[in-house]
Scaffold this motif. Structure first.
Motif, PDB file in Angstrom:
ATOM      1  N   PHE A   1      37.212 -30.723  -5.569  1.00  0.00           N
ATOM      2  CA  PHE A   1      37.967 -29.508  -5.865  1.00  0.00           C
ATOM      3  C   PHE A   1      37.089 -28.311  -5.541  1.00  0.00           C
ATOM      4  N   LEU A   2      37.695 -27.317  -4.882  1.00  0.00           N
ATOM      5  CA  LEU A   2      36.950 -26.148  -4.407  1.00  0.00           C
ATOM      6  C   LEU A   2      37.415 -24.881  -5.105  1.00  0.00           C
ATOM      7  N   ASP A   3      36.477 -23.951  -5.327  1.00  0.00           N
ATOM      8  CA  ASP A   3      36.867 -22.644  -5.845  1.00  0.00           C
ATOM      9  C   ASP A   3      37.296 -21.747  -4.688  1.00  0.00           C
ATOM     10  N   GLU A   4      37.516 -20.479  -4.968  1.00  0.00           N
ATOM     11  CA  GLU A   4      38.012 -19.547  -3.948  1.00  0.00           C
ATOM     12  C   GLU A   4      37.010 -19.287  -2.827  1.00  0.00           C
ATOM     13  N   ASN A   5      35.730 -19.677  -3.031  1.00  0.00           N
ATOM     14  CA  ASN A   5      34.698 -19.515  -1.999  1.00  0.00           C
ATOM     15  C   ASN A   5      34.352 -20.834  -1.317  1.00  0.00           C
ATOM     16  N   ASN A   6      35.192 -21.855  -1.505  1.00  0.00           N
ATOM     17  CA  ASN A   6      34.988 -23.199  -0.943  1.00  0.00           C
ATOM     18  C   ASN A   6      33.749 -23.892  -1.502  1.00  0.00           C
ATOM     19  N   ILE A   7      33.377 -23.551  -2.738  1.00  0.00           N
ATOM     20  CA  ILE A   7      32.274 -24.209  -3.433  1.00  0.00           C
ATOM     21  C   ILE A   7      32.860 -25.342  -4.276  1.00  0.00           C
ATOM     22  N   VAL A   8      32.243 -26.514  -4.211  1.00  0.00           N
ATOM     23  CA  VAL A   8      32.724 -27.672  -4.963  1.00  0.00           C
ATOM     24  C   VAL A   8      32.480 -27.456  -6.455  1.00  0.00           C
ATOM     25  N   THR A   9      33.558 -27.598  -7.238  1.00  0.00           N
ATOM     26  CA  THR A   9      33.458 -27.445  -8.697  1.00  0.00           C
ATOM     27  C   THR A   9      33.537 -28.784  -9.422  1.00  0.00           C
ATOM     28  N   GLU A  10      34.119 -29.789  -8.764  1.00  0.00           N
ATOM     29  CA  GLU A  10      34.261 -31.104  -9.378  1.00  0.00           C
ATOM     30  C   GLU A  10      34.591 -32.120  -8.291  1.00  0.00           C
ATOM     31  N   VAL A  11      34.157 -33.361  -8.502  1.00  0.00           N
ATOM     32  CA  VAL A  11      34.493 -34.466  -7.609  1.00  0.00           C
ATOM     33  C   VAL A  11      35.097 -35.566  -8.475  1.00  0.00           C
ATOM     34  N   ILE A  12      36.242 -36.103  -8.042  1.00  0.00           N
ATOM     35  CA  ILE A  12      36.923 -37.136  -8.815  1.00  0.00           C
ATOM     36  C   ILE A  12      37.176 -38.373  -7.956  1.00  0.00           C
ATOM     37  N   THR A  13      37.427 -39.477  -8.618  1.00  0.00           N
ATOM     38  CA  THR A  13      37.925 -40.679  -7.969  1.00  0.00           C
ATOM     39  C   THR A  13      39.433 -40.673  -8.136  1.00  0.00           C
ATOM     40  N   GLY A  14      40.148 -40.855  -7.050  1.00  0.00           N
ATOM     41  CA  GLY A  14      41.605 -40.818  -7.100  1.00  0.00           C
ATOM     42  C   GLY A  14      42.216 -41.981  -6.347  1.00  0.00           C
ATOM     43  N   ILE A  15      43.495 -41.875  -6.089  1.00  0.00           N
ATOM     44  CA  ILE A  15      44.183 -42.949  -5.385  1.00  0.00           C
ATOM     45  C   ILE A  15      43.757 -42.978  -3.920  1.00  0.00           C
ATOM     46  N   ASP A  16      44.033 -44.096  -3.280  1.00  0.00           N
ATOM     47  CA  ASP A  16      43.696 -44.271  -1.878  1.00  0.00           C
ATOM     48  C   ASP A  16      44.333 -43.167  -1.035  1.00  0.00           C
ATOM     49  N   GLU A  17      43.618 -42.691  -0.045  1.00  0.00           N
ATOM     50  CA  GLU A  17      44.088 -41.572   0.781  1.00  0.00           C
ATOM     51  C   GLU A  17      45.357 -41.892   1.561  1.00  0.00           C
ATOM     52  N   THR A  18      45.671 -43.172   1.707  1.00  0.00           N
ATOM     53  CA  THR A  18      46.869 -43.542   2.461  1.00  0.00           C
ATOM     54  C   THR A  18      48.133 -43.571   1.589  1.00  0.00           C
ATOM     55  N   GLU A  19      47.955 -43.465   0.273  1.00  0.00           N
ATOM     56  CA  GLU A  19      49.106 -43.474  -0.639  1.00  0.00           C
ATOM     57  C   GLU A  19      49.659 -42.066  -0.792  1.00  0.00           C
TER      58      GLU A  19
ATOM     59  N   TRP B   1      48.744 -33.074  -3.406  1.00  0.00           N
ATOM     60  CA  TRP B   1      49.253 -33.237  -4.776  1.00  0.00           C
ATOM     61  C   TRP B   1      48.197 -32.841  -5.801  1.00  0.00           C
ATOM     62  N   TYR B   2      46.957 -33.354  -5.656  1.00  0.00           N
ATOM     63  CA  TYR B   2      45.892 -33.003  -6.598  1.00  0.00           C
ATOM     64  C   TYR B   2      45.629 -31.492  -6.584  1.00  0.00           C
ATOM     65  N   GLY B   3      45.630 -30.906  -5.395  1.00  0.00           N
ATOM     66  CA  GLY B   3      45.400 -29.466  -5.284  1.00  0.00           C
ATOM     67  C   GLY B   3      46.457 -28.654  -6.007  1.00  0.00           C
ATOM     68  N   GLU B   4      47.716 -29.027  -5.819  1.00  0.00           N
ATOM     69  CA  GLU B   4      48.798 -28.320  -6.514  1.00  0.00           C
ATOM     70  C   GLU B   4      48.720 -28.548  -8.016  1.00  0.00           C
ATOM     71  N   PHE B   5      48.411 -29.781  -8.434  1.00  0.00           N
ATOM     72  CA  PHE B   5      48.331 -30.106  -9.856  1.00  0.00           C
ATOM     73  C   PHE B   5      47.248 -29.288 -10.545  1.00  0.00           C
ATOM     74  N   ARG B   6      46.111 -29.100  -9.860  1.00  0.00           N
ATOM     75  CA  ARG B   6      44.975 -28.383 -10.442  1.00  0.00           C
ATOM     76  C   ARG B   6      44.937 -26.905 -10.068  1.00  0.00           C
ATOM     77  N   SER B   7      45.816 -26.482  -9.188  1.00  0.00           N
ATOM     78  CA  SER B   7      45.797 -25.099  -8.674  1.00  0.00           C
ATOM     79  C   SER B   7      44.440 -24.772  -8.059  1.00  0.00           C
ATOM     80  N   GLN B   8      43.884 -25.745  -7.340  1.00  0.00           N
ATOM     81  CA  GLN B   8      42.636 -25.578  -6.605  1.00  0.00           C
ATOM     82  C   GLN B   8      42.779 -26.318  -5.284  1.00  0.00           C
ATOM     83  N   LYS B   9      42.075 -25.854  -4.287  1.00  0.00           N
ATOM     84  CA  LYS B   9      42.047 -26.588  -3.028  1.00  0.00           C
ATOM     85  C   LYS B   9      41.357 -27.920  -3.274  1.00  0.00           C
ATOM     86  N   CYS B  10      41.898 -28.986  -2.695  1.00  0.00           N
ATOM     87  CA  CYS B  10      41.361 -30.336  -2.853  1.00  0.00           C
ATOM     88  C   CYS B  10      41.103 -30.919  -1.472  1.00  0.00           C
TER      89      CYS B  10
END
Length: 98
Positions: free
Chosen positions: A6-24, A34-43
């Motif tokens: 997850f990135l802030d407004e300056n493209n700095i990483v604020t958190e890294v998560i394990t999520g579902i497979d990228e093909t799903e 989906w994660y970006g919209e859910f968190r209101s952050q670029k993912c």
């Protein structure tokens, strides 16, 4: 399973998560979207083996859209970015925070 940064407004990483497979899809959307919209952050997806985006993202890393890469914080003022590896170089050594 895949990893996402997850990135802030300056493209700095604020958190890294394990999520579902990228093909799903989640509700018909890519995980990044989906994660970006859910968190209101670029993912952006990241990879332990550096098959994408040059380096595994860490908190404080910068995502460079032009190079499509995660770049560690600069190790010191004299360091020069190697744009092929997206790692800082100085005195013929590679310094990366990982």
């Amino acid at each position: 399973m895949a990893h996402y940064a997850f990135l802030d407004e300056n493209n700095i990483v604020t958190e890294v998560i394990t999520g579902i497979d990228e093909t799903e899809l989640i509700e018909g959307k890519s995980p990044e979207e989906w994660y970006g919209e859910f968190r209101s952050q670029k993912c952006v997806r990241t990879s332990y083996n550096a098959k994408i985006r040059k380096n595994y993202a860490g908190i404080g890393f910068t995502y460079n859209e032009t190079l499509d890469a995660f770049i560690a914080p600069k190790c010191h003022d004299e360091a020069v970015l190697n744009e092929n590896t997206c790692q800082w170089e100085c005195d013929n050594e590679i310094h990366a925070i990982q």
